[in-house]
Design a protein around this motif. Structure first.
Motif, short mmCIF file in Angstrom:
data_model
loop_
_atom_site.label_atom_id
_atom_site.label_comp_id
_atom_site.label_asym_id
_atom_site.label_seq_id
_atom_site.Cartn_x
_atom_site.Cartn_y
_atom_site.Cartn_z
N VAL A 162 0.83 -1.21 0.00
CA VAL A 162 0.00 0.00 0.00
C VAL A 162 0.86 1.26 0.00
O VAL A 162 0.48 2.29 -0.54
CB VAL A 162 -0.93 -0.01 1.23
N ILE A 163 2.04 1.18 0.62
CA ILE A 163 2.93 2.34 0.70
C ILE A 163 4.26 1.96 0.04
O ILE A 163 5.22 1.56 0.72
CB ILE A 163 3.17 2.76 2.17
N SER A 165 6.65 3.63 -1.01
CA SER A 165 7.82 4.41 -0.62
C SER A 165 8.46 3.89 0.66
O SER A 165 9.58 4.28 1.01
CB SER A 165 7.42 5.88 -0.42
N ILE A 194 -3.78 2.44 8.48
CA ILE A 194 -2.97 2.68 7.28
C ILE A 194 -3.77 2.33 6.03
O ILE A 194 -3.78 3.08 5.04
CB ILE A 194 -1.67 1.86 7.34
N THR A 197 -6.39 4.87 5.23
CA THR A 197 -5.85 6.12 4.71
C THR A 197 -5.33 5.98 3.29
O THR A 197 -5.57 6.84 2.44
CB THR A 197 -4.71 6.63 5.62
N TYR A 198 -4.61 4.89 3.01
CA TYR A 198 -3.93 4.76 1.73
C TYR A 198 -4.55 3.73 0.79
O TYR A 198 -4.19 3.68 -0.39
CB TYR A 198 -2.46 4.38 1.96
N ALA A 199 -5.45 2.91 1.29
CA ALA A 199 -6.06 1.87 0.45
C ALA A 199 -7.50 1.64 0.88
O ALA A 199 -7.87 0.55 1.30
CB ALA A 199 -5.25 0.58 0.52
N THR A 200 -8.30 2.69 0.76
CA THR A 200 -9.68 2.62 1.22
C THR A 200 -10.45 1.50 0.55
O THR A 200 -11.20 0.76 1.19
CB THR A 200 -10.39 3.96 0.94
N ILE A 324 -12.26 9.00 2.24
CA ILE A 324 -10.81 8.76 2.35
C ILE A 324 -10.46 8.64 3.82
O ILE A 324 -10.60 9.59 4.58
CB ILE A 324 -10.01 9.91 1.71
N GLY A 325 -9.99 7.49 4.21
CA GLY A 325 -9.64 7.27 5.61
C GLY A 325 -10.68 6.40 6.29
O GLY A 325 -11.46 5.71 5.65
#
Length: 458
Positions: A162-163, A165, A194, A197-200, A324-325
């Motif tokens: 998902v992240i 970076s 997480i 936030t990043y992968a709803t 989102i979130g």
């Protein structure tokens, strides 16, 4: 060039348990082993001498033993890693590492729970891989419990994609920096935050799968009691916990109406006595009251005009308006934005919406809730779930805002539709819209028509 010269064949490993074993190196290992055995024998004397200790000594002993309890599991994991690396486990008659751990626990005279043996085995196997060096080091240092290590290893695979970076070591470090008191539950909660936030969409899809495999079973215990075992998806679990918690508060009993009881209790009339029920008993009573009330509604004995369970959710404004979130309950459960939006339709309290630096924008604005009178009107008009093909009665339904409240929808008869819990979830998840007429509701099952439905989790 022959195959043999290009790829040298490995030497014969020999008989399992003999030539395959790593030679013992000189050092303090044997001494440490002997001291540990002496400590184990010494611990067996504790029950016989504990009464000889003063209060401060008793507290010190308890603290030391609790520290040893967790540390022993960590060190058993370290030893298991070495045993797997050397081939000791493979050379044994155990079917797998978990069975190997269980056998040695039984041989020690102090068997452990299968789930603990499984955790030791799983973490030991994972610690052999270079990508999990952060966890291996934490377990060896004693800064991470075995259960937390297992949860971190499992959830790292969900978070890492998902992240992009963040590399795996960084993700594992996030889990290890949590308050140790949170344990595996804290790791799971952070993972859900997480993902929210990043992968709803991924979190919503995951919860949808969980809803499909929810279970409720029961069985009789040795004492004749019946044990209920329920596995619920986060959103449904939050509703159940909120409803039971609301009805399980202590209820002091008044002795005014019973002078004899007051005299027996040694109190004057008009006084009250504390609720002697245990917390577990109060929760069981609250559950039975909910079931009894629901049974009356289902049987048509009571009109289903009450409001839904009270749920307090904390969330960012973007989570409510844009999907989102996620939202967090007072008990720390993390719900995806879709579940939070469903709660905003018919829950007793609106989510606590935060803007800026956690500034409350709107908490508990009851004007937007479905009143008893309006709910009764919706029941009369709809007669139950309005989703195509569903025949669930009103007692199993919630009142849905067709145009969502957060998107400007009013709390009115012309903006309300009854939906059972299952279809309420589906409508919010897929963004279905409906046309409300004086004589009923017609649904448009085209995904994404709901205002502000920009994500699959909405």
């Amino acid at each position: 060039m022959s195959l043999d010269s290009a790829v040298p064949l490995p030497e014969c490993p020999g008989v399992p348990g003999e030539a395959s074993r790593v030679p013992v190196e000189p050092g303090r290992g044997p001494v440490v082993l002997e001291r540990v055995r002496e400590l184990a024998a010494l611990l067996d004397e504790v029950p016989e001498v504990v009464h000889q200790l003063g209060e401060e000594q008793l507290e010190a002993l308890t603290e030391t033993l609790l520290g040893l309890s967790g540390r022993f599991a960590q060190l058993a994991t370290v030893a298991t890693v070495e045993a797997v690396d050397r081939g000791t486990v493979a050379g044994s008659t155990a079917a797998n590492t978990t069975q190997w751990v269980c056998r040695h626990a039984e041989a020690s005279g102090v068997p452990i729970e299968p789930v603990e043996a499984k955790s030791i085995a799983v973490v030991a196997e994972a610690c052999r891989e270079r990508k999990n060096a952060v966890i291996a080091a934490a377990v060896a240092r004693g800064s991470c419990t075995v259960s937390t290590a297992r949860a971190a290893l499992t959830n790292a695979d969900k978070v890492a994609p998902v992240i992009p970076s963040a590399d795996r070591d960084e993700v594992l470090a996030w889990f290890l920096q949590l308050d140790p008191a949170l344990g595996a539950k804290g790791v799971q909660a952070l993972t859900r935050k997480i993902l929210a936030t990043y992968a709803t969409e991924a979190l919503s899809a995951q919860d949808a799968k969980l809803e499909q495999v929810e279970t409720l079973t029961w069985g009789t215990t040795a004492t004749g009691m019946t044990r209920l075992v329920a596995e619920l998806a986060p959103a449904n679990a939050a509703v159940l916990k909120a409803a039971i918690t609301a009805g399980s508060a202590p209820r002091p009993a008044s002795l005014t109406a019973d002078p004899a009881a007051a005299a027996a209790a040694g109190t004057g009339t008009g006084e009250s006595v504390r609720d002697e029920r245990t917390p577990g008993k109060r929760r069981a009573d609250a559950l039975m009251e909910l079931i009894a009330a629901g049974a009356k509604v289902a049987a048509g004995e009571v009109a289903p005009v009450g409001s839904a369970a009270t749920i307090l959710l904390t969330m960012d404004l973007s989570a409510l308006t844009q999907g989102i979130g996620g939202a967090t309950t007072p008990t720390g459960d993390v719900l995806d934005a879709g579940a939070a939006r469903r709660a905003a339709c018919d829950a007793e309290l609106i989510p606590a919406v935060l803007g800026g630096p956690s500034q409350p924008l709107d908490v508990g604005r009851r004007e937007r809730l479905v009143t008893k009178g309006l709910r009764a009107a919706v029941v009369i008009r709809d007669g139950g779930c309005t989703f195509p093909g569903c025949d669930r009665p009103p007692g199993f339904c919630e009142v849905h805002h067709v145009i969502p409240w957060w998107a400007g929808g009013e709390t009115s008869l012309t903006n309300s539709a009854m939906l059972c819990c299952r279809h309420h979830q589906e409508v919010h998840r897929h963004g279905f819209m409906a046309q409300v007429r004086p004589d009923g509701v017609t649904w448009d099952l085209t995904p994404g028509r709901m205002p502000s439905h920009t994500h699959a989790a909405a």
